[in-house]
Write a protein that holds these residues in place. Structure first.
Motif, PDB file in Angstrom:
ATOM      1  N   THR A  46       0.832  -1.208   0.000  1.00 34.62           N
ATOM      2  CA  THR A  46       0.000   0.000   0.000  1.00 34.62           C
ATOM      3  C   THR A  46       0.863   1.253   0.000  1.00 34.62           C
ATOM      4  O   THR A  46       0.568   2.238  -0.693  1.00 34.62           O
ATOM      5  CB  THR A  46      -0.928   0.002   1.229  1.00 34.62           C
ATOM      6  N   TRP A  47       1.940   1.209   0.767  1.00 38.22           N
ATOM      7  CA  TRP A  47       2.869   2.345   0.840  1.00 38.22           C
ATOM      8  C   TRP A  47       3.499   2.627  -0.527  1.00 38.22           C
ATOM      9  O   TRP A  47       3.567   3.784  -0.968  1.00 38.22           O
ATOM     10  CB  TRP A  47       3.930   2.027   1.887  1.00 38.22           C
ATOM     11  N   LEU A  48       3.936   1.580  -1.211  1.00 45.77           N
ATOM     12  CA  LEU A  48       4.559   1.768  -2.525  1.00 45.77           C
ATOM     13  C   LEU A  48       3.556   2.310  -3.542  1.00 45.77           C
ATOM     14  O   LEU A  48       3.877   3.197  -4.343  1.00 45.77           O
ATOM     15  CB  LEU A  48       5.143   0.440  -3.011  1.00 45.77           C
ATOM     16  N   ARG A  49       2.343   1.794  -3.511  1.00 47.20           N
ATOM     17  CA  ARG A  49       1.331   2.264  -4.457  1.00 47.20           C
ATOM     18  C   ARG A  49       0.874   3.683  -4.126  1.00 47.20           C
ATOM     19  O   ARG A  49       0.506   4.439  -5.037  1.00 47.20           O
ATOM     20  CB  ARG A  49       0.142   1.299  -4.458  1.00 47.20           C
ATOM     21  N   ALA A  50       0.902   4.045  -2.851  1.00 49.58           N
ATOM     22  CA  ALA A  50       0.502   5.401  -2.465  1.00 49.58           C
ATOM     23  C   ALA A  50       1.459   6.437  -3.040  1.00 49.58           C
ATOM     24  O   ALA A  50       1.054   7.577  -3.319  1.00 49.58           O
ATOM     25  CB  ALA A  50       0.457   5.515  -0.943  1.00 49.58           C
ATOM     26  N   GLU A  55      -0.637  14.401  -5.946  1.00 55.76           N
ATOM     27  CA  GLU A  55      -0.668  15.275  -4.773  1.00 55.76           C
ATOM     28  C   GLU A  55      -2.027  15.975  -4.708  1.00 55.76           C
ATOM     29  O   GLU A  55      -2.657  16.196  -5.737  1.00 55.76           O
ATOM     30  CB  GLU A  55       0.465  16.308  -4.860  1.00 55.76           C
ATOM     31  N   PRO A  56      -2.516  16.345  -3.531  1.00 56.07           N
ATOM     32  CA  PRO A  56      -1.859  16.236  -2.218  1.00 56.07           C
ATOM     33  C   PRO A  56      -2.096  14.896  -1.517  1.00 56.07           C
ATOM     34  O   PRO A  56      -1.578  14.679  -0.426  1.00 56.07           O
ATOM     35  CB  PRO A  56      -2.517  17.368  -1.430  1.00 56.07           C
ATOM     36  N   GLN A  57      -2.884  14.013  -2.158  1.00 56.53           N
ATOM     37  CA  GLN A  57      -3.208  12.744  -1.497  1.00 56.53           C
ATOM     38  C   GLN A  57      -1.960  11.903  -1.224  1.00 56.53           C
ATOM     39  O   GLN A  57      -1.883  11.199  -0.211  1.00 56.53           O
ATOM     40  CB  GLN A  57      -4.191  11.936  -2.347  1.00 56.53           C
ATOM     41  N   ARG A  58      -0.973  11.981  -2.108  1.00 58.95           N
ATOM     42  CA  ARG A  58       0.226  11.160  -1.931  1.00 58.95           C
ATOM     43  C   ARG A  58       0.911  11.463  -0.603  1.00 58.95           C
ATOM     44  O   ARG A  58       1.206  10.555   0.181  1.00 58.95           O
ATOM     45  CB  ARG A  58       1.190  11.393  -3.090  1.00 58.95           C
ATOM     46  N   SER A  59       1.162  12.736  -0.332  1.00 56.64           N
ATOM     47  CA  SER A  59       1.853  13.106   0.908  1.00 56.64           C
ATOM     48  C   SER A  59       0.982  12.854   2.130  1.00 56.64           C
ATOM     49  O   SER A  59       1.471  12.397   3.175  1.00 56.64           O
ATOM     50  CB  SER A  59       2.259  14.582   0.857  1.00 56.64           C
ATOM     51  N   GLU A  60      -0.303  13.149   2.012  1.00 54.76           N
ATOM     52  CA  GLU A  60      -1.206  12.939   3.147  1.00 54.76           C
ATOM     53  C   GLU A  60      -1.299  11.461   3.513  1.00 54.76           C
ATOM     54  O   GLU A  60      -1.229  11.091   4.698  1.00 54.76           O
ATOM     55  CB  GLU A  60      -2.590  13.491   2.813  1.00 54.76           C
ATOM     56  N   ILE A  61      -1.451  10.619   2.502  1.00 51.38           N
ATOM     57  CA  ILE A  61      -1.560   9.181   2.762  1.00 51.38           C
ATOM     58  C   ILE A  61      -0.244   8.626   3.287  1.00 51.38           C
ATOM     59  O   ILE A  61      -0.233   7.750   4.166  1.00 51.38           O
ATOM     60  CB  ILE A  61      -2.010   8.447   1.483  1.00 51.38           C
ATOM     61  N   ALA A  62       0.873   9.133   2.779  1.00 54.50           N
ATOM     62  CA  ALA A  62       2.178   8.671   3.267  1.00 54.50           C
ATOM     63  C   ALA A  62       2.325   8.943   4.762  1.00 54.50           C
ATOM     64  O   ALA A  62       2.773   8.081   5.528  1.00 54.50           O
ATOM     65  CB  ALA A  62       3.296   9.349   2.484  1.00 54.50           C
ATOM     66  N   ASP A  63       1.937  10.145   5.178  1.00 48.55           N
ATOM     67  CA  ASP A  63       2.020  10.481   6.603  1.00 48.55           C
ATOM     68  C   ASP A  63       1.072   9.620   7.438  1.00 48.55           C
ATOM     69  O   ASP A  63       1.423   9.160   8.528  1.00 48.55           O
ATOM     70  CB  ASP A  63       1.687  11.957   6.811  1.00 48.55           C
ATOM     71  N   LEU A  94      -9.316   7.550   7.683  1.00 50.37           N
ATOM     72  CA  LEU A  94      -8.678   8.728   7.092  1.00 50.37           C
ATOM     73  C   LEU A  94      -7.958   8.373   5.791  1.00 50.37           C
ATOM     74  O   LEU A  94      -8.054   9.106   4.794  1.00 50.37           O
ATOM     75  CB  LEU A  94      -7.693   9.338   8.095  1.00 50.37           C
ATOM     76  N   ILE A  95      -7.240   7.257   5.801  1.00 51.24           N
ATOM     77  CA  ILE A  95      -6.527   6.841   4.589  1.00 51.24           C
ATOM     78  C   ILE A  95      -7.516   6.498   3.483  1.00 51.24           C
ATOM     79  O   ILE A  95      -7.330   6.865   2.316  1.00 51.24           O
ATOM     80  CB  ILE A  95      -5.612   5.635   4.898  1.00 51.24           C
ATOM     81  N   TRP A  96      -8.589   5.798   3.845  1.00 52.30           N
ATOM     82  CA  TRP A  96      -9.586   5.422   2.846  1.00 52.30           C
ATOM     83  C   TRP A  96     -10.243   6.664   2.231  1.00 52.30           C
ATOM     84  O   TRP A  96     -10.464   6.715   1.014  1.00 52.30           O
ATOM     85  CB  TRP A  96     -10.638   4.520   3.477  1.00 52.30           C
ATOM     86  N   THR A 112      -4.737   4.221  -8.792  1.00 56.11           N
ATOM     87  CA  THR A 112      -5.631   4.510  -7.671  1.00 56.11           C
ATOM     88  C   THR A 112      -6.459   3.282  -7.318  1.00 56.11           C
ATOM     89  O   THR A 112      -6.666   2.967  -6.141  1.00 56.11           O
ATOM     90  CB  THR A 112      -6.555   5.690  -8.009  1.00 56.11           C
ATOM     91  N   GLY A 113      -6.915   2.576  -8.343  1.00 60.46           N
ATOM     92  CA  GLY A 113      -7.664   1.347  -8.094  1.00 60.46           C
ATOM     93  C   GLY A 113      -6.819   0.292  -7.403  1.00 60.46           C
ATOM     94  O   GLY A 113      -7.284  -0.394  -6.480  1.00 60.46           O
ATOM     95  N   LEU A 114      -5.561   0.164  -7.827  1.00 62.87           N
ATOM     96  CA  LEU A 114      -4.664  -0.794  -7.181  1.00 62.87           C
ATOM     97  C   LEU A 114      -4.369  -0.395  -5.738  1.00 62.87           C
ATOM     98  O   LEU A 114      -4.265  -1.250  -4.853  1.00 62.87           O
ATOM     99  CB  LEU A 114      -3.359  -0.899  -7.977  1.00 62.87           C
ATOM    100  N   PHE A 115      -4.240   0.912  -5.521  1.00 61.98           N
ATOM    101  CA  PHE A 115      -4.009   1.388  -4.154  1.00 61.98           C
ATOM    102  C   PHE A 115      -5.180   1.033  -3.246  1.00 61.98           C
ATOM    103  O   PHE A 115      -4.993   0.527  -2.130  1.00 61.98           O
ATOM    104  CB  PHE A 115      -3.782   2.900  -4.153  1.00 61.98           C
TER     105      PHE A 115
END
Length: 220
Positions: A46-50, A55-63, A94-96, A112-115
């Motif tokens: 999930t981390w790799l796919r995120a 952006e900004p979802q990438r940074s938010e989801i990573a955190d 929150l991640i979902w 996004t679907g794979l994530f």
């Protein structure tokens, strides 16, 4: 003698019962260890796919994923388990929600679907870990039967020794100690968050370290 045969039968039954219960507890312990490894792999995917999300979802989801792994790695005991579970489920929501936002902004995005697919697996494994770690315990009736057999077995040994009129043998003491050690091991294996035998979390700890060094946290 008939008493000796009876004592031998009781001790044999007790040994079988201990072996059966030990195998049951050990299999549950192994299942808890396996689900931790599966969860670490799912979070890592999930981390790799995120990191491929916009952006900004990438940074938010990573955190949020970092916070989620921190929550999964942190020490848990029976006094804090409810709070830890609530925190994990809050982070899942929150991640979902961030993933859904990314999907709505790019409906045709394959990544996004794979994530979302891998995130769904993380959520499923969380539920599985809760089930295996907290709710999958040895049934009470099994403990009652086991302790009853232990008591009957030790009383029968003492009764036989009293009938024979012999002094207490060191072998009787060693027998009682052996049964007690196995019984304590079974109890320890059945306790998910207490005791000496703990499930190894190194897979999650290694993932936590790699996530912490991958990229800096965004300003939130």
């Amino acid at each position: 003698s008939s008493v000796g045969s009876m004592v031998a039968s009781i001790l044999g039954l007790l040994a079988i019962m201990l072996a059966f219960t030990f195998n049951l507890a050990a299999s549950r312990f192994d299942a808890r260890r396996q689900v931790v490894l599966e969860e670490a792999n799912a979070i890592g995917t999930t981390w790799l796919r995120a990191r491929l999300l916009p952006e900004p979802q990438r940074s938010e989801i990573a955190d949020l994923l970092r916070d989620y792994v921190d929550a999964r790695v942190s020490h848990v005991d029976y006094s804090t388990i409810d709070a830890r579970l609530a925190r994990s489920e809050e982070l899942q929501e929150l991640i979902w929600s961030r993933g859904v936002t990314a999907a709505e902004s790019a409906p045709q995005s394959i990544m996004t679907g794979l994530f979302l697919q891998s995130l769904n697996e993380v959520i499923d494994l969380h539920a599985k870990r809760v089930m295996v770690g907290l709710r999958s315990r040895l049934p009470l009736i099994l403990w009652v039967a086991l302790f009853s057999l232990v008591i009957v077995g030790m009383l029968s040994v003492g009764y036989q020794a009293g009938l024979s009129g012999t002094r207490r043998s060191p072998a009787e003491f060693l027998l009682a100690i052996s049964f007690a050690v196995v019984l304590l091991l079974i109890v320890d294996l059945d306790r998910a968050h207490a005791g000496l035998l703990r499930v190894d979390k190194h897979a999650l700890i290694d993932l936590q370290r790699s996530m912490q060094t991958a990229q800096p946290r965004s300003e939130r």
